[in-house]
Write a protein that holds these residues in place. Structure first.
Motif, PDB file in Angstrom:
ATOM      1  N   HIS A 147      16.547  -3.958   6.574  1.00 30.18           N
ATOM      2  CA  HIS A 147      17.774  -4.744   6.550  1.00 30.18           C
ATOM      3  C   HIS A 147      17.576  -5.890   5.562  1.00 30.18           C
ATOM      4  CE1 HIS A 147      15.310  -6.992   9.523  1.00 30.18           C
ATOM      5  NE2 HIS A 147      15.962  -8.056   9.072  1.00 30.18           N
ATOM      6  N   TRP A 148      18.671  -6.496   5.179  1.00 26.41           N
ATOM      7  CA  TRP A 148      18.627  -7.589   4.211  1.00 26.41           C
ATOM      8  C   TRP A 148      18.568  -8.930   4.928  1.00 26.41           C
ATOM      9  CZ3 TRP A 148      17.744  -6.550  -0.755  1.00 26.41           C
ATOM     10  CH2 TRP A 148      18.058  -5.273  -1.230  1.00 26.41           C
ATOM     11  N   GLU A 149      17.672  -9.782   4.474  1.00 23.91           N
ATOM     12  CA  GLU A 149      17.639 -11.180   4.887  1.00 23.91           C
ATOM     13  C   GLU A 149      17.901 -11.998   3.634  1.00 23.91           C
ATOM     14  OE1 GLU A 149      14.048 -12.187   6.909  1.00 23.91           O
ATOM     15  OE2 GLU A 149      14.556 -11.033   8.704  1.00 23.91           O
ATOM     16  N   ASP A 196      20.991   1.668   7.897  1.00 28.28           N
ATOM     17  CA  ASP A 196      22.234   1.866   8.644  1.00 28.28           C
ATOM     18  C   ASP A 196      22.132   1.487  10.118  1.00 28.28           C
ATOM     19  OD1 ASP A 196      20.564   3.860   9.493  1.00 28.28           O
ATOM     20  OD2 ASP A 196      21.875   5.532   8.924  1.00 28.28           O
ATOM     21  N   GLY A 197      21.048   0.829  10.517  1.00 26.80           N
ATOM     22  CA  GLY A 197      20.939   0.352  11.883  1.00 26.80           C
ATOM     23  C   GLY A 197      20.336   1.325  12.867  1.00 26.80           C
ATOM     24  N   ARG A 198      20.039   2.555  12.451  1.00 23.23           N
ATOM     25  CA  ARG A 198      19.424   3.508  13.362  1.00 23.23           C
ATOM     26  C   ARG A 198      17.990   3.079  13.690  1.00 23.23           C
ATOM     27  NH1 ARG A 198      19.138   8.779  10.735  1.00 23.23           N
ATOM     28  NH2 ARG A 198      19.893   7.783   8.837  1.00 23.23           N
ATOM     29  N   PRO A 199      17.509   3.362  14.904  1.00 17.27           N
ATOM     30  CA  PRO A 199      16.140   2.988  15.277  1.00 17.27           C
ATOM     31  C   PRO A 199      15.119   3.910  14.614  1.00 17.27           C
ATOM     32  CG  PRO A 199      17.143   4.255  17.040  1.00 17.27           C
ATOM     33  CD  PRO A 199      18.227   4.026  16.013  1.00 17.27           C
ATOM     34  N   HIS A 200      13.855   3.606  14.865  1.00 20.43           N
ATOM     35  CA  HIS A 200      12.784   4.466  14.368  1.00 20.43           C
ATOM     36  C   HIS A 200      12.854   5.841  15.026  1.00 20.43           C
ATOM     37  CE1 HIS A 200      10.497   1.843  11.780  1.00 20.43           C
ATOM     38  NE2 HIS A 200      10.492   0.890  12.691  1.00 20.43           N
ATOM     39  N   LEU A 201      12.218   6.811  14.389  1.00 25.20           N
ATOM     40  CA  LEU A 201      12.108   8.151  14.954  1.00 25.20           C
ATOM     41  C   LEU A 201      11.347   8.098  16.283  1.00 25.20           C
ATOM     42  CD1 LEU A 201      11.109  10.098  11.712  1.00 25.20           C
ATOM     43  CD2 LEU A 201      13.362  10.057  12.804  1.00 25.20           C
ATOM     44  N   VAL A 212      11.508  -4.490   5.307  1.00 24.64           N
ATOM     45  CA  VAL A 212      11.279  -3.093   5.688  1.00 24.64           C
ATOM     46  C   VAL A 212      10.249  -3.041   6.798  1.00 24.64           C
ATOM     47  CG1 VAL A 212      10.669  -0.785   4.882  1.00 24.64           C
ATOM     48  CG2 VAL A 212      11.759  -2.409   3.313  1.00 24.64           C
ATOM     49  N   ASP A 213      10.542  -2.279   7.847  1.00 24.45           N
ATOM     50  CA  ASP A 213       9.658  -2.108   8.993  1.00 24.45           C
ATOM     51  C   ASP A 213       9.278  -0.633   9.068  1.00 24.45           C
ATOM     52  OD1 ASP A 213       8.842  -3.536  11.789  1.00 24.45           O
ATOM     53  OD2 ASP A 213       9.379  -1.428  12.127  1.00 24.45           O
ATOM     54  N   THR A 214       7.971  -0.329   9.026  1.00 28.93           N
ATOM     55  CA  THR A 214       7.515   1.068   8.999  1.00 28.93           C
ATOM     56  C   THR A 214       6.516   1.338  10.116  1.00 28.93           C
ATOM     57  OG1 THR A 214       7.796   1.109   6.589  1.00 28.93           O
ATOM     58  CG2 THR A 214       6.538   2.888   7.568  1.00 28.93           C
ATOM     59  N   THR A 215       6.793   2.397  10.892  1.00 30.01           N
ATOM     60  CA  THR A 215       5.915   2.859  11.960  1.00 30.01           C
ATOM     61  C   THR A 215       5.799   4.382  11.852  1.00 30.01           C
ATOM     62  OG1 THR A 215       7.781   3.077  13.494  1.00 30.01           O
ATOM     63  CG2 THR A 215       6.622   0.961  13.480  1.00 30.01           C
ATOM     64  N   ASN A 216       5.279   5.023  12.899  1.00 26.94           N
ATOM     65  CA  ASN A 216       5.221   6.496  12.985  1.00 26.94           C
ATOM     66  C   ASN A 216       4.365   7.135  11.896  1.00 26.94           C
ATOM     67  OD1 ASN A 216       7.805   5.564  14.343  1.00 26.94           O
ATOM     68  ND2 ASN A 216       7.832   7.717  14.957  1.00 26.94           N
ATOM     69  N   ILE A 228      15.969   3.200  -6.400  1.00 27.40           N
ATOM     70  CA  ILE A 228      17.401   3.412  -6.504  1.00 27.40           C
ATOM     71  C   ILE A 228      18.041   3.133  -5.144  1.00 27.40           C
ATOM     72  CG2 ILE A 228      17.102   5.157  -8.306  1.00 27.40           C
ATOM     73  CD1 ILE A 228      18.115   7.215  -6.288  1.00 27.40           C
ATOM     74  N   GLN A 229      19.297   2.811  -5.145  1.00 26.15           N
ATOM     75  CA  GLN A 229      19.997   2.424  -3.930  1.00 26.15           C
ATOM     76  C   GLN A 229      21.310   3.180  -3.789  1.00 26.15           C
ATOM     77  OE1 GLN A 229      18.753  -1.908  -5.241  1.00 26.15           O
ATOM     78  NE2 GLN A 229      20.050  -2.064  -3.405  1.00 26.15           N
ATOM     79  N   GLY A 230      21.683   3.438  -2.558  1.00 21.51           N
ATOM     80  CA  GLY A 230      22.968   4.020  -2.220  1.00 21.51           C
ATOM     81  C   GLY A 230      23.456   3.360  -0.951  1.00 21.51           C
ATOM     82  N   PRO A 231      24.693   3.546  -0.575  1.00 13.15           N
ATOM     83  CA  PRO A 231      25.208   2.913   0.648  1.00 13.15           C
ATOM     84  C   PRO A 231      24.341   3.259   1.860  1.00 13.15           C
ATOM     85  CG  PRO A 231      26.995   3.856  -0.623  1.00 13.15           C
ATOM     86  CD  PRO A 231      25.735   4.323  -1.278  1.00 13.15           C
ATOM     87  N   GLY A 232      23.704   2.264   2.453  1.00 13.88           N
ATOM     88  CA  GLY A 232      22.905   2.470   3.643  1.00 13.88           C
ATOM     89  C   GLY A 232      21.476   2.894   3.402  1.00 13.88           C
ATOM     90  N   TYR A 233      21.055   3.002   2.146  1.00 15.55           N
ATOM     91  CA  TYR A 233      19.702   3.494   1.862  1.00 15.55           C
ATOM     92  C   TYR A 233      19.114   2.809   0.631  1.00 15.55           C
ATOM     93  CZ  TYR A 233      21.020   7.328   4.968  1.00 15.55           C
ATOM     94  OH  TYR A 233      21.446   8.061   6.044  1.00 15.55           O
ATOM     95  N   VAL A 234      17.785   2.719   0.635  1.00 10.51           N
ATOM     96  CA  VAL A 234      17.014   2.366  -0.556  1.00 10.51           C
ATOM     97  C   VAL A 234      15.910   3.406  -0.676  1.00 10.51           C
ATOM     98  CG1 VAL A 234      15.466   0.692  -1.631  1.00 10.51           C
ATOM     99  CG2 VAL A 234      17.490  -0.115  -0.417  1.00 10.51           C
TER     100      VAL A 234
END
Length: 347
Positions: free
Chosen positions: A246-248, A227-232, A254-258, A205-211
């Motif tokens: 982000h959309w290309e 929403d452009g915020r960096p990783h934790l 999707v970039d996942t770390t931590n 599901i999707q909402g403004p700024g999130y998937v």
């Protein structure tokens, strides 16, 4: 009690507030979605995102790693695929025969034997009873090798030391059991998001700024920030990592770390996963991923999984109800210890 997480997730999405490795060889690049399916214009959400929403399945009989005997063979022929489908149907029919043992092979030519502890078909849990995403790939991992790369020497030493430390203590308490046995996390949820033997379904599901992506097994939900915020901060670790995207064009990158060092690949201390999620048709998504950790594997590795739309809904996945399975496992260990102590006691 039912635990239908996504019933309130739309509200959750709107309420969320901000909160030196060795050189590696590049992973083989998966085909682009456009190359696979041609051009297709996806529908849009009210806020303009390409619409990925719906209930989907990534069910597949394709193994993650290519069987050794297939060497560099990346694709089956159409005839070999038809034979694999025939074997799967025969296996499912055998599983339904009363008194017959469950089949011990996947039905994929060259795949290793797979032994199960009960008859999946009897309980409606066989992958062939759902919508299988058939394709001619010999492995989900792409490229000539088709396998997870070798561990680095450092990783081999680290994992060997961990195994030696844990040996003999596997049943000391709940914290000593694997995360899956404790119903805490499953490696298939990842990321990367990989097929399972059954319940291999997901909802987006999707909402403004999130998937948000929920995996039916084990009902985990991953929130991807757009929403452009960096990783934790680097000292914050999570079972499914920290995902930003982000959309290309029409592809969600999707970039996942931590991640923790326990999930999804125990021992990986600096895991980094990138995903490309592209809706390629009304009922199809192409899911592509690359996994890397210079301290774990000698090179990055990539894969792709076809995803198909299903009617839904997702059902509750309760793991083992009330954790009775974990309780009984530990109780059995205590009984075994008492019996062993009684045998050693002087008479």
């Amino acid at each position: 009690m039912r635990n239908r997480v996504l019933t309130s997730m739309a509200a959750l999405l709107l309420a969320i507030v901000p909160a030196a490795g060795q050189a590696t060889k590049a992973a083989p690049k998966p085909q682009t979605a456009a190359a696979v399916k041609g051009t297709w214009t996806p529908p849009r959400t009210p806020d303009g995102q390409p619409d990925l929403q719906g209930v989907w399945t990534n069910t597949s009989v394709t193994p993650l790693q290519r069987p050794k005997e297939l060497a560099a063979k990346e694709f089956y022929t159409e005839a070999e695929l038809a034979e694999a489908q025939k074997r799967q149907r025969e296996r499912l029919a055998q599983d339904f025969v009363e008194g017959e043992p469950p089949a011990n092979h996947s039905g994929v030519p060259g795949a290793p034997a797979e032994y199960v502890h009960y008859d999946h078909a009897q309980f409606g849990l066989d992958w062939l009873q759902g919508k299988v995403n058939w394709n001619r790939r010999t492995s989900l991992i792409v490229g000539e090798a088709g396998t997870i790369p070798p561990l680095t020497p450092e990783a081999q030493k680290r994992l060997a030391a961990r195994a030696a430390k844990e040996k003999g203590h596997e049943f000391d308490g709940p914290q000593n059991r694997p995360l899956g046995s404790r119903c805490v996390a499953r490696d298939n949820v990842g990321p990367p998001l990989l097929p399972t033997r059954y319940n291999s379904n997901l909802q987006i599901i999707q909402g403004p700024g999130y998937v948000a992506i929920e995996a039916e097994e084990i009902h985990d939900v991953r929130i991807i920030r757009l929403d452009g915020r960096p990783h934790l901060p680097k000292n914050v670790h999570q079972w499914m990592g920290d995902s930003i995207g982000h959309w290309e064009g029409n592809t969600l990158l999707v970039d996942t770390t931590n991640f923790t060092d326990l999930s999804p690949f125990p021992g990986a201390q600096n895991l980094h996963v990138t995903e490309r999620i592209t809706r390629t048709g009304q009922d199809t998504i192409l899911y592509q991923f690359t996994v890397e950790d210079p301290g774990m594997w000698t090179r990055p590795w990539s894969g792709e999984v076809p995803v198909n739309k299903i009617p839904g809904p997702l059902w509750e996945y309760a793991c083992h109800e009330g954790n009775y399975g974990l309780e009984n496992t530990l109780r059995g260990a205590r009984v075994a210890e008492a019996e062993a102590a009684a045998k050693k006691a002087p008479k």
